[in-house]
Design an enzyme around this catalytic site. Structure first.
Site, PDB file in Angstrom:
ATOM      1  CE  LYS A  98     -13.450   2.410  -5.796  1.00  0.00           C
ATOM      2  NZ  LYS A  98     -13.422   3.213  -6.525  1.00  0.00           N
ATOM      3  NE  ARG A  99      -2.875   4.413  -4.358  1.00  0.00           N
ATOM      4  CZ  ARG A  99      -3.449   4.378  -5.684  1.00  0.00           C
ATOM      5  NH1 ARG A  99      -4.512   3.752  -6.062  1.00  0.00           N
ATOM      6  NH2 ARG A  99      -2.746   5.026  -6.590  1.00  0.00           N
TER       7      ARG A  99
END
Ligand SMILES: O=c1ccn([C@@H]2O[C@H](COP(=O)(O)O)[C@@H](O)[C@H]2O)c(=O)[nH]1
Length: 288
Positions: A98-99
């Site tokens: 989840k960057r």
């Protein structure tokens, strides 16, 4: 080595192995249930045993990076092995990180997870668009260069998600909900790529678009011609019937993901493998 685009590999893997993804999430409580210490050694035993039990039987394996980062460099070394061994077993690896950051930093993240020369190189990653979809451009370009895939958070499985994802954008930005706007961006990126584009969405198996949950006005159209990851299956309450109800005709492109629901059955490898096969059978029978 040139690899086929992720969308093509995803479609082929779902056709061959089914629509179930196992999350390799070594929670401290699960390590304890398995009789392992909450240490890097315990993490390694847990994660590699889980991969050995499930990776040959599912289309996608989804390690959650946070559980490895917890142990610093030793945990990251375990994550590298989880990725390598899952791929060696024939599963696609979707690294759940989840960057998302400003473009220049996104470029570095994209290289860390998608460039095949990186030790953490995966088939696809989860990314967060909440610095603006355009900030993800380095991920899109790096994924294109390397035949990798992306899964953008659109309607997450947690109950807090709607505060942001159902907010309505200004007219200049389309006047739709944020989640719907993310799906629209993905639809544009995928175009009419055959058999499927490489740019996917994360949409919880727990959401209720037409069940008066507050999602009813979200106006979500899942026809993005791309992969959809549906986490929240199993432990968070999502079922195969929910996948059918939520995604309709887009359900063929959905991989339903469960982590604790499978890992709880360990360390019995047969029990974990049987759970994967049962989920694959159930998804196949209802999704066709
Ligand atoms: O909307 C989202 C996006 C990602 N996740 C991740 O999936 C797993 C869920 O684990 P379970 O044990 O099956 O509940 C976990 O890694 C989350 O970070 C999600 O749950 N919802």
């Amino acid at each position: 080595m040139t690899v086929a685009p992720f969308g093509q590999r995803f479609a082929a893997s779902l056709a061959a192995r089914g629509q179930f993804c196992v999350g390799i999430d070594p929670h401290a409580a699960l390590l304890s249930d398995w009789g392992l210490d909450d240490t890097a050694e315990g993490l390694e035993k847990f994660a590699l045993a889980a991969v050995e039990a499930v990776a040959p039987y599912c289309s996608v394996v989804k390690p959650q990076s946070a559980f490895y980062e917890r142990f610093g460099s030793r945990g990251i070394a375990v994550l590298e092995r989880v990725i390598a061994e899952s791929r060696a077993a024939g599963a696609l690896v979707l690294l759940d990180v989840k960057r998302g950051d400003i473009g220049s930093t996104s470029q570095a993240y994209a290289e860390a997870y998608l460039d095949p020369s990186s030790p953490l190189a995966s088939d696809a990653v989860t990314i967060s668009p909440y610095l603006g979809f355009g900030s993800l451009t380095p991920f899109v370009e790096t994924a294109r260069s390397h035949g990798a895939g992306l899964f953008v958070l659109a309607a997450t499985s947690n109950k807090e998600g709607p505060e942001v994802q159902e907010a309505v954008t200004a007219e200049d930005f389309g006047g739709r909900t944020v989640g719907a706007a993310m799906l629209e961006h993905l639809r544009e990126l995928n175009g009419d790529t055959q058999p499927l584009g490489s740019f996917g969405a994360v949409v919880g198996a727990t959401i209720a678009p037409s069940a008066g949950s507050g999602r009813g006005d979200a106006g979500l159209d899942f026809a993005i011609n791309g992969p959809i990851l549906a986490p929240g299956y199993g432990e968070q309450g999502g079922t195969t019937a929910d996948v059918v109800r939520i995604f309709g005709s887009a359900a063929a492109n959905v991989v339903a993901s469960s982590s604790r629901g499978v890992l709880r059955l360990g360390p019995d490898a047969h029990a974990m493998r049987d759970a994967v096969q049962r989920a694959n059978d159930e998804l196949r029978s209802l999704l066709g």
